[in-house]
Design an enzyme around this catalytic site. Structure first.
Site, PDB file in Angstrom:
ATOM      1  N   GLN A 235     -53.812  -8.016   9.294  1.00  0.00           N
ATOM      2  CA  GLN A 235     -53.398  -9.014   8.316  1.00  0.00           C
ATOM      3  C   GLN A 235     -53.270 -10.390   8.970  1.00  0.00           C
ATOM      4  O   GLN A 235     -53.298 -10.528  10.189  1.00  0.00           O
ATOM      5  CB  GLN A 235     -52.068  -8.619   7.687  1.00  0.00           C
ATOM      6  CG  GLN A 235     -50.951  -8.427   8.684  1.00  0.00           C
ATOM      7  CD  GLN A 235     -49.820  -7.580   8.146  1.00  0.00           C
ATOM      8  OE1 GLN A 235     -49.696  -7.349   6.954  1.00  0.00           O
ATOM      9  NE2 GLN A 235     -48.952  -7.100   9.027  1.00  0.00           N
ATOM     10  N   HIS A 265     -33.081  -7.017  -0.385  1.00  0.00           N
ATOM     11  CA  HIS A 265     -32.826  -5.919   0.558  1.00  0.00           C
ATOM     12  C   HIS A 265     -31.518  -5.192   0.272  1.00  0.00           C
ATOM     13  O   HIS A 265     -31.419  -3.982   0.508  1.00  0.00           O
ATOM     14  CB  HIS A 265     -32.884  -6.446   1.990  1.00  0.00           C
ATOM     15  CG  HIS A 265     -34.272  -6.823   2.409  1.00  0.00           C
ATOM     16  ND1 HIS A 265     -34.728  -8.126   2.381  1.00  0.00           N
ATOM     17  CD2 HIS A 265     -35.323  -6.062   2.805  1.00  0.00           C
ATOM     18  CE1 HIS A 265     -35.997  -8.154   2.767  1.00  0.00           C
ATOM     19  NE2 HIS A 265     -36.382  -6.921   3.037  1.00  0.00           N
ATOM     20  N   ASP A 289     -40.148  -6.213   9.123  1.00  0.00           N
ATOM     21  CA  ASP A 289     -39.309  -7.384   9.405  1.00  0.00           C
ATOM     22  C   ASP A 289     -37.894  -6.998   9.824  1.00  0.00           C
ATOM     23  O   ASP A 289     -37.113  -7.847  10.266  1.00  0.00           O
ATOM     24  CB  ASP A 289     -39.251  -8.317   8.196  1.00  0.00           C
ATOM     25  CG  ASP A 289     -38.923  -7.589   6.895  1.00  0.00           C
ATOM     26  OD1 ASP A 289     -38.175  -6.597   6.943  1.00  0.00           O
ATOM     27  OD2 ASP A 289     -39.436  -8.001   5.835  1.00  0.00           O
ATOM     28  N   ALA A 344     -48.637   5.016   7.993  1.00  0.00           N
ATOM     29  CA  ALA A 344     -47.603   5.859   7.405  1.00  0.00           C
ATOM     30  C   ALA A 344     -48.188   7.070   6.686  1.00  0.00           C
ATOM     31  O   ALA A 344     -47.604   8.154   6.698  1.00  0.00           O
ATOM     32  CB  ALA A 344     -46.741   5.040   6.439  1.00  0.00           C
ATOM     33  N   ASP A 361     -41.033   0.659   1.634  1.00  0.00           N
ATOM     34  CA  ASP A 361     -41.014  -0.799   1.431  1.00  0.00           C
ATOM     35  C   ASP A 361     -42.340  -1.413   1.863  1.00  0.00           C
ATOM     36  O   ASP A 361     -42.420  -2.147   2.844  1.00  0.00           O
ATOM     37  CB  ASP A 361     -39.849  -1.406   2.228  1.00  0.00           C
ATOM     38  CG  ASP A 361     -39.649  -2.887   1.918  1.00  0.00           C
ATOM     39  OD1 ASP A 361     -40.069  -3.319   0.836  1.00  0.00           O
ATOM     40  OD2 ASP A 361     -39.063  -3.589   2.759  1.00  0.00           O
TER      41      ASP A 361
END
Length: 499
Positions: A235, A265, A289, A344, A361
């Protein structure tokens, strides 16, 4: 001389494929829907190459000079193609796709002219069967070399703008090399040397100043000052800052604003985890993050947090950059946190551990690579990783702006046998945002919240689960791996919003 020309074919084949890959990758970054972008760009490019090959029969005289001029044109236009597309997207958002296909078409025609001309130059020097076999084999080898180098080294190390300019320089080098080889046969060689010199200076200056070129383009794309921009194999990461507001963009899409990320969050983590006072093992999928991890660490009973993030650049950035470390509370320095850099989907498919709370997420399903992480196949893997009384939470885009997409995710999670409890929260940077709690048993809002939260409170928590009529459930299909209808639905809904 035949071997020099065959090497030139290797180079021009590599350059031609490189421009095609740059255009397709860049358009998928900027527009989304990688399958559509790669498919249409490749289709237009191949058609244009065929047109160029057909047009080559009309070149009857000065074949060497024609080949040199075509190489210079390809080097100039192809070299600056990525920069042109960046600027077009920043300032000409409407005609961007028209310019993309026009640029790809012109470069394709020019590239299509190259190989037939070289074959005609080699024809007096090689037997026909040798000519065809050697030219095509060298052409395919050049394409293979670039197809391997592009994702592994060129795109992540050089970026799109500098990669295109590098291959532009190679095209110019082929032109000048050909000019030297045939110097005795070219009456207009002085003019050609002058043209080659001008193009070489322009492309070389672009290559040296590639960071400035891409910086100017990206500054036009983002409202605030860019403080960090880097490309990875996965990315484009951009951080912007205005006063105290730090914003993260991945492939041009906003991921958070430091002014209100706490709302996102806190809503992501606390409704589920507060209902599991016994939870000890937590799994975070995505969330590189560390902001979700920051919220999870507020529960002292949690003993371990496993974070699975595909791109190692994300956790590395958020555990080294001072402003970002302050934002996530230095979450990655906790001995409870273990980071695994892998896909994942594949990791869940093979792992056997059970987790009491799982946070899913991921970025929104803007392309099929991310869309697979919203399929019933993936949620079946997640369900298998849940402990007997465990819960998972999924960020699920906006039930207001992408209503059908949101309820498609709900339907998909339910299809693997889990009970869902959808909810939503207002995050000013995004609007109304949706989440889904899922488990094998019903959920009732409640539980003891950790102190110091700025958004979720015992009084506000139950209100998150109330959906007004304009966000209420609508019929939706299951998002499956073999069709990924969610990606198309999501794209259509957000196009309506952005009009």
């Amino acid at each position: 001389m035949p071997y020099a020309l065959l090497f030139s074919i290797f180079v021009v084949a590599a350059c031609g494929l490189a421009y095609e890959l740059v255009a397709a990758a860049l358009s998928s970054y900027l527009v989304g829907d990688s399958v559509t972008q790669f498919s249409t760009v490749i289709g237009v490019y191949l058609f244009a190459m065929g047109l160029g090959s057909w047009l080559s029969k009309h070149l009857q005289r000065d074949l060497v000079a024609s080949f040199i001029r075509i190489e210079l044109a390809v080097g100039l236009l192809g070299g600056f193609s990525a920069a042109l597309l960046f600027y077009a997207f920043a300032w000409l958002s409407g005609p961007f796709l028209l310019l993309l296909y026009l640029l790809v078409g012109i470069i394709g025609v020019l590239v299509g002219l190259e190989i037939p001309l070289v074959m005609r130059l080699l024809e007096p020097r090689l037997a026909f069967k040798e000519l065809v076999s050697q030219v095509l084999s060298v052409d395919y080898i050049g394409a293979l070399a670039v197809s391997l180098l592009f994702p592994l080294w060129l795109a992540p190390k050089l970026g799109m703008v500098r990669t295109a300019l590098l291959f532009g320089l190679l095209n110019v080098a082929v032109a000048l090399w050909t000019l030297w080889l045939f110097r005795a046969e070219l009456p207009a060689r002085r003019s050609l040397w002058a043209q080659g010199g001008v193009v070489l200076v322009l492309v070389l200056a672009g290559f040296v100043g590639a960071e400035r070129l891409s910086g100017f383009a990206e500054n036009a794309l983002y409202e605030d000052r860019i403080v960090l921009a880097e490309s990875t194999p996965y990315q484009r990461i951009v951080l912007t800052r205005w006063k105290n507001d730090v914003r993260l963009f991945l492939n041009g899409n906003l991921q958070f604003s430091s002014r209100d990320e706490y709302r996102y969050h806190e809503a992501l983590v606390h409704p589920g985890l507060s209902s599991l006072p016994w939870a000890k093992r937590v799994l975070v999928l995505g969330g590189g993050d560390g902001l979700a991890v920051r919220e999870i660490l507020k529960y002292p009973q949690v003993e371990s947090i496993t974070l699975v993030e595909l791109d190692p650049a994300m956790p590395n950035l958020f555990k080294t950059h001072p402003a970002l470390r302050a934002l996530n509370g230095d979450a990655f320095s906790s001995p409870k946190v273990h980071v695994i850099n892998t896909d994942a989907f594949r990791w869940l498919e093979s792992q056997q551990d059970a987790y009491d709370f799982i946070v899913v997420d991921f970025p929104d399903p803007t392309n099929y690579a991310v869309g697979k992480l919203y399929t019933n196949t993936f949620y079946r893997f997640v369900e298998r990783a849940l402990s007997a009384r465990g819960r998972m939470v999924v960020q699920s885009t906006s039930p207001m702006y992408a209503r059908h997409s949101f309820w498609t995710v709900v339907q998909t999670v339910e299809s693997v046998g889990l009970t869902t409890q959808p909810y939503h929260a207002l995050v000013p940077s995004f609007g109304e945002w949706g989440y889904i709690l899922a488990s094998r048993e019903p959920y009732t809002p409640g539980g003891k919240l950790p102190p110091g939260l700025r958004f979720v409170t015992p009084a506000t928590l139950p209100t998150l689960f109330n959906f007004p009529p304009d966000m209420a459930r609508v019929p939706a299909e299951v998002n499956r791996l073999n069709n990924q209808l969610l990606v198309r639905t999501f794209e259509q809904e957000w196009k309506q919003v952005l009009r």
